[in-house]
Design a protein around this motif. Structure first.
Motif, mmCIF file in Angstrom:
data_model
loop_
_atom_site.group_PDB
_atom_site.id
_atom_site.type_symbol
_atom_site.label_atom_id
_atom_site.label_comp_id
_atom_site.label_asym_id
_atom_site.label_seq_id
_atom_site.Cartn_x
_atom_site.Cartn_y
_atom_site.Cartn_z
ATOM 1 N N UNK A 286 1.108 -0.744 0.456
ATOM 2 C CA UNK A 286 -0.030 0.163 0.113
ATOM 3 C C UNK A 286 0.937 1.093 -0.220
ATOM 4 N N UNK A 287 1.961 1.605 0.702
ATOM 5 C CA UNK A 287 2.796 2.197 0.751
ATOM 6 C C UNK A 287 3.901 2.827 -0.572
ATOM 7 N N UNK A 288 3.566 1.897 -1.396
ATOM 8 C CA UNK A 288 4.127 1.910 -2.594
ATOM 9 C C UNK A 288 4.489 3.496 -3.661
ATOM 10 N N UNK A 289 5.459 3.624 -4.274
ATOM 11 C CA UNK A 289 4.963 4.524 -4.606
ATOM 12 C C UNK A 289 4.309 4.035 -6.673
ATOM 13 N N UNK B 282 0.566 9.166 -8.193
ATOM 14 C CA UNK B 282 0.326 8.504 -7.654
ATOM 15 C C UNK B 282 -1.126 7.765 -7.508
ATOM 16 N N UNK B 283 -1.687 7.398 -8.172
ATOM 17 C CA UNK B 283 -2.542 7.002 -8.748
ATOM 18 C C UNK B 283 -3.554 5.464 -7.859
ATOM 19 N N UNK B 284 -2.280 4.510 -6.999
ATOM 20 C CA UNK B 284 -2.330 3.247 -7.082
ATOM 21 C C UNK B 284 -3.371 2.363 -7.573
ATOM 22 N N UNK B 285 -2.693 2.061 -8.337
ATOM 23 C CA UNK B 285 -3.857 1.124 -9.466
ATOM 24 C C UNK B 285 -4.888 -0.070 -8.332
ATOM 25 N N UNK B 286 -4.038 -0.782 -7.496
ATOM 26 C CA UNK B 286 -3.700 -2.282 -7.148
ATOM 27 C C UNK B 286 -4.649 -2.656 -6.097
ATOM 28 N N UNK C 215 -6.153 -1.273 -11.964
ATOM 29 C CA UNK C 215 -7.175 -0.858 -11.987
ATOM 30 C C UNK C 215 -7.118 -0.115 -13.372
ATOM 31 N N UNK D 7 -2.030 8.940 -20.401
ATOM 32 C CA UNK D 7 -0.324 9.200 -20.778
ATOM 33 C C UNK D 7 0.477 7.899 -20.927
ATOM 34 N N UNK E 146 1.605 1.799 -17.845
ATOM 35 C CA UNK E 146 2.126 2.711 -15.912
ATOM 36 C C UNK E 146 1.549 1.590 -15.028
ATOM 37 N N UNK F 161 1.524 -1.432 -15.173
ATOM 38 C CA UNK F 161 1.852 -2.271 -14.833
ATOM 39 C C UNK F 161 3.082 -2.836 -13.991
ATOM 40 N N UNK F 162 4.330 -1.905 -13.993
ATOM 41 C CA UNK F 162 5.328 -0.997 -13.522
ATOM 42 C C UNK F 162 4.628 -0.613 -12.079
ATOM 43 N N UNK G 236 6.283 -3.003 -9.130
ATOM 44 C CA UNK G 236 6.426 -2.410 -7.646
ATOM 45 C C UNK G 236 5.954 -2.911 -6.234
ATOM 46 N N UNK H 188 7.646 -5.086 -17.891
ATOM 47 C CA UNK H 188 7.595 -3.920 -16.762
ATOM 48 C C UNK H 188 6.969 -4.159 -16.124
ATOM 49 N N UNK I 148 7.162 9.963 -17.888
ATOM 50 C CA UNK I 148 7.154 11.028 -18.283
ATOM 51 C C UNK I 148 7.854 11.542 -19.717
ATOM 52 N N UNK J 149 -2.344 7.522 1.181
ATOM 53 C CA UNK J 149 -2.742 6.598 0.382
ATOM 54 C C UNK J 149 -4.092 5.783 0.697
ATOM 55 N N UNK K 212 -7.855 -1.237 -0.467
ATOM 56 C CA UNK K 212 -7.078 -3.026 -1.793
ATOM 57 C C UNK K 212 -6.897 -4.632 -1.441
#
Lengths: 205, 205
Positions: free
Chosen positions: A38-41, A45-49, A89, A98, A106, A108-109, A113, B108, B134, B193, B199
């Motif tokens: 949860x604290x990952x960048x 800062x979309x936190x898609x996970x 998401x 982007x 992004x 996936x990156x 992380x 990725x 970006x 977060x 999550x």
């Protein structure tokens, strides 16, 4: 360069393919692993996970049979007391735009992380993990009722390693919730990697 | 759950956007950061990553002007004494076939994992870093002479944070190569977060 706690931790981590299926992972440990994630960048800062922690034996069996079926290399997943389903998401956003413009998804990156934060926290807690990239995403979505707009990116098995003959691995410290990582991992040599000078370039390629 | 070294490390890490441009990063630190990345797991242990550590001021300026130009939010990159260019090999392999079949470019995810190892090692060494997604990949490839079959996935700036008024950050410990991370990072609150329960899902979505 002095050896460090973090360097020892990443050396301790290995892709574990043999679990003590009778050694349950406490909910508090699962929460702590996801807290690390949860604290990952993440991009903007979309936190898609999202992480689905599958402990239920019947659901785990269905995942293994229906979504990992036929892949002999993944049979160890049957033994793992927890399978994390790492999802992202994929809905519309500035980051998504982007991704389309730059051709780099992004999310996936970001998943890599955050998932690795979870994996390294598990290693600190004395657990083994294994990233699994080969699975049937559609079947997993059906089994787990995962909605549209959510992509299954990876599976991560987790649990305490099966005791081996030498018996000095973290699997032995069954009662300890946070085993020390200073003990040398005799059975955990760092997997073969390319030499540093083949992946590190200075100033130009 | 006892607080841990690793949890403290990931809380210490933040996306640093203000660097002490006069505080050079030693080559040994750069090597240690890439060594941490080198030990990361990857799909089929393919290790698709390459890191170009750009220290040369003229090259850094070209990257910032030509490949990050016009993006106001990335102007801090001018100040960073090192810019890592994180690339991946995209050539044909069994993993590549898997990527096509499964629709997930594993390289990725691998890049995210390895890059975050580098970032966390930097945090342990008292440095700040920032992932930059970006950029103009074509221009970077041209400036750095990056060959075909190699994709620029992300930039990561690195350096010691600029001293702020309170002056208790890792930037102060200029002589120390491995500052302790136990000191509370007053100026480094964990970025906002999503809550854990949004999550983390149990057994099903």
């Amino acid at each position: 360069m002095t050896e460090s706690y973090f360097m020892n931790l990443i050396k301790k981590r290995k892709s574990e393919r043999s679990y003590d299926s009778g050694h349950e992972v406490a909910d508090g440990c699962i929460e702590s692993m996801v807290e690390a994630a949860r604290l990952a960048p993440s991009a903007s800062n979309r936190q898609p996970w999202h992480f689905i922690a599958v402990k239920d034996a019947d659901i785990r069996k269905r995942i293994c049979r229906e979504a990992l079926g036929g892949i002999v290399a993944n049979k160890f997943a049957f033994e793992a007391p927890v399978i994390f389903i790492l999802c992202t998401e994929t809905g519309f956003s500035a980051v998504k735009v982007g991704e389309i413009v730059k051709g780099i998804p992004y999310h996936l990156i970001d998943a890599g992380i955050a998932g690795e934060h979870l994996v390294l926290r598990a290693a600190e807690l004395g657990m083994g993990t294994c990233w699994i990239g080969w699975f049937n995403g559609k079947k997993i979505k059906k089994i787990l009722n995962i909605p549209k707009g959510i992509k299954v990116v990876s599976l991560i098995t987790a649990g305490y390693p099966k005791l081996r003959n030498e018996g000095n691995g973290p699997g032995k410290a069954k009662g300890a919730s946070v085993p020390e990582i200073s003990t040398p991992e005799k059975r955990d040599p760092v997997k073969k990697r390319k030499p540093l000078n083949s992946i590190l370039h200075w100033d130009k390629w």
